[in-house]
Each structure stands twice: as structure tokens, then as C-alpha cells.
Scaffold this active site. Sequence first.
Site, PDB file in Angstrom:
ATOM      1  CB  SER A   1      -0.964   0.113   1.282  1.00 34.06           C
ATOM      2  OG  SER A   1      -1.470   1.246   1.548  1.00 34.06           O
TER       3      SER A   1
ATOM      4  CG  HIS B   1      -3.842  -1.515  -1.807  1.00 33.31           C
ATOM      5  ND1 HIS B   1      -4.803  -2.201  -2.053  1.00 33.31           N
ATOM      6  CD2 HIS B   1      -4.071  -0.538  -0.930  1.00 33.31           C
ATOM      7  CE1 HIS B   1      -5.708  -1.850  -1.492  1.00 33.31           C
ATOM      8  NE2 HIS B   1      -5.540  -0.898  -0.311  1.00 33.31           N
TER       9      HIS B   1
ATOM     10  CG  ASP C   1      -5.034   2.499   0.898  1.00 31.23           C
ATOM     11  OD1 ASP C   1      -5.923   1.892   0.634  1.00 31.23           O
ATOM     12  OD2 ASP C   1      -3.856   2.409   0.913  1.00 31.23           O
TER      13      ASP C   1
ATOM     14  CG  MET D   1      -8.609   7.486   2.154  1.00 28.80           C
ATOM     15  SD  MET D   1      -7.525   7.508   3.544  1.00 28.80           S
ATOM     16  CE  MET D   1      -6.393   6.151   3.645  1.00 28.80           C
TER      17      MET D   1
ATOM     18  CG  HIS E   1      -9.173   0.187  -0.733  1.00 27.98           C
ATOM     19  ND1 HIS E   1      -8.558   0.040   0.435  1.00 27.98           N
ATOM     20  CD2 HIS E   1     -10.613   0.113  -0.516  1.00 27.98           C
ATOM     21  CE1 HIS E   1      -9.376  -0.087   1.324  1.00 27.98           C
ATOM     22  NE2 HIS E   1     -10.686   0.118   0.845  1.00 27.98           N
TER      23      HIS E   1
ATOM     24  CG  MET F   1     -10.988   3.286   1.532  1.00 34.17           C
ATOM     25  SD  MET F   1      -9.847   3.359   2.626  1.00 34.17           S
ATOM     26  CE  MET F   1      -8.680   3.386   1.238  1.00 34.17           C
TER      27      MET F   1
ATOM     28  CG  MET G   1     -11.591  -2.503   5.043  1.00 25.64           C
ATOM     29  SD  MET G   1     -10.063  -2.247   4.072  1.00 25.64           S
ATOM     30  CE  MET G   1      -9.199  -1.507   5.480  1.00 25.64           C
TER      31      MET G   1
ATOM     32  CG  ASP H   1      -5.892  -2.634   3.101  1.00 25.32           C
ATOM     33  OD1 ASP H   1      -5.090  -2.327   3.776  1.00 25.32           O
ATOM     34  OD2 ASP H   1      -6.848  -1.670   2.390  1.00 25.32           O
TER      35      ASP H   1
HETATM   36  C1  DX5 Z   1      -6.247   1.761   5.237  1.00 32.51           C
HETATM   37  C2  DX5 Z   1      -6.022   1.586   4.255  1.00 32.51           C
HETATM   38  C3  DX5 Z   1      -4.917   0.367   3.918  1.00 32.51           C
HETATM   39  C4  DX5 Z   1      -3.755   0.814   4.744  1.00 32.51           C
HETATM   40  C5  DX5 Z   1      -3.049  -0.239   5.438  1.00 32.51           C
HETATM   41  O1  DX5 Z   1      -7.646   2.365   5.267  1.00 32.51           O
HETATM   42  O2  DX5 Z   1      -6.801   0.811   3.178  1.00 32.51           O
HETATM   43  O3  DX5 Z   1      -4.566  -0.094   2.737  1.00 32.51           O
HETATM   44  O4  DX5 Z   1      -2.608   1.375   3.903  1.00 32.51           O
HETATM   45  O5  DX5 Z   1      -1.933   0.329   6.024  1.00 32.51           O
HETATM   46  P1  DX5 Z   1      -1.269  -0.799   7.284  1.00 32.51           P
HETATM   47  O6  DX5 Z   1      -0.650  -1.850   6.459  1.00 32.51           O
HETATM   48  O7  DX5 Z   1      -0.124  -0.055   7.839  1.00 32.51           O
HETATM   49  O8  DX5 Z   1      -2.234  -1.215   8.317  1.00 32.51           O
HETATM   50 ZN    ZN Z   2      -6.281  -0.137   1.088  1.00 34.62          ZN
END
Ligand code: DX5
Ligand code: ZN
Length: 214
Positions: A6, A31, A33, A35, A64, A66, A135, A173
Site C-alpha cells: 500500500s 495498492h 488508497d 480517500m 481501493h 474509500m 478490511m 487490508d
Molecule cells: C487503510 C488502507 C490501507 C492501509 C494499510 O484504510 O486501506 O491500505 O494503507 O496500512 P497498514 O498496512 O499500515 O495497516
Molecule cells: Zn487499502
Amino acid sequence: MIVSPSLLAANFGHIAREIEMINESEADWLHLDIMDGVFVPNISFGFSVIEAVARRSMKPLDVHLMIVQPEKFISRLAELGVSITNVHYEACPHLNRTIHEIHEAGMKAAVTLNPSTPVCMLEDIINEVDMVLLMTVNPGFGGQKFIDHSIVKIKQLKELISRTGSQALIQVDGGVNDKTAPLLAEAGVDSLVAGSYIFDNKYPKQRIKELKQL
Ligand code: DX5
Ligand code: ZN
């Protein structure tokens, strides 16, 4: 094991170098993320960063989302060459339509469940999706503690997949590290997303290699 580092945990001051490291590693996917500060209480990065990453990454992009109304951005992600678009169940009132739109745009379609959303909510969509992301922390931040109950959900999801003959992969994740990853592999996940465990380390390629071997 399919390993998807990620980028959220990367050093954004040296992002080109970080992507180079991923390119040289045994990682399968990258990956990303996304947001929006609405669906989750944090904001990450948007299209200009995705575009720059897409230009440099040799690994397929596993995006991903969010965000609320993720369907608005499907065609733009496809244009950037994204391989997997992953939407949250909780953000999609018309999930069947959204999954079909992702496929029509030429991408693999995945759906994510928050920790509090039961696996049974996927009963009527499991045969349409290429992957389910469970998750294992509440989405929004890296570096959080793994939620132990997730192991039960993985087993429930495996049961749903085998009962329905679905081809969906299982990805997790959040909170993946040297303690939780072996438990997740044993529970039967196909893909691990890991952020801080990989990037907050001197030898990230070695960590990726170790996760790959599970
Ligand atoms: C959190 C993200 C993850 C995040 C995971 O909302 O979706 O992908 O980067 O981070 P770690 O591996 O540090 O828990
Ligand atoms: Zn993620």
C-alpha cells in the site's frame, strides 16, 4: 500469496524512488488508497498522483476507493490503465450496476467490506466480483491494529465462495505484519495488502519477499 504493497505508507517526498523499489521487488500489484474525507475521516491523494504513479509503475494498480459515489470515477481510472477497481459495499447503493460498469470499462472489479459489515451481505453479488477485500482495520489510516474477529469473517467468506462456486479472490487490508500474515495465510486469504509493515522498514523488498512466500 499475492502481495499488494500500500503506497499510503510510502515516503511521498521520494515517491519515484518508492515506486522503483516496488518495481524491483516481488510484489504482484501496487495498492493505491483513495480517500475523500467523507466516506472515511482522512484524505489521501487523487488523480494527478494516480497518473504519475501509473506512468512509472510496472505492477498492475489495485485501486481501493474509500470515497462516496465511486461510480463517478470508473472511466477515468480505466483511462489511466488501472487493473483492479475496488469499491466499498457501504458506499454503493447500486453495487450490481457499479460492478458491471467496472467490468465494462475493462477492469477487474472488487468489493470491500468494512469490519462491521457482515459477509452475508455479499450473497447476491459474490458471483459477479473478481475479488473481495475484507478490511481488517477501520479504513482511513495506516498503522492500525489488526481486528482479530477478521479471521472468523475470512472463514465465512471462504464458505460463501465455495458454496456458490464463485471465483472471487480474498484480499485483506490493515494491520498485516509478521504476526498476522501467517494467520491470514492459514485462514486462506489469496492476497495481502501491507503498508507500514513494508515501507516503515530498511529492507522493504525483503519484507515483500517474505510475505510472498506465505
Ligand atoms: C487503510 C488502507 C490501507 C492501509 C494499510 O484504510 O486501506 O491500505 O494503507 O496500512 P497498514 O498496512 O499500515 O495497516
Ligand atoms: Zn487499502
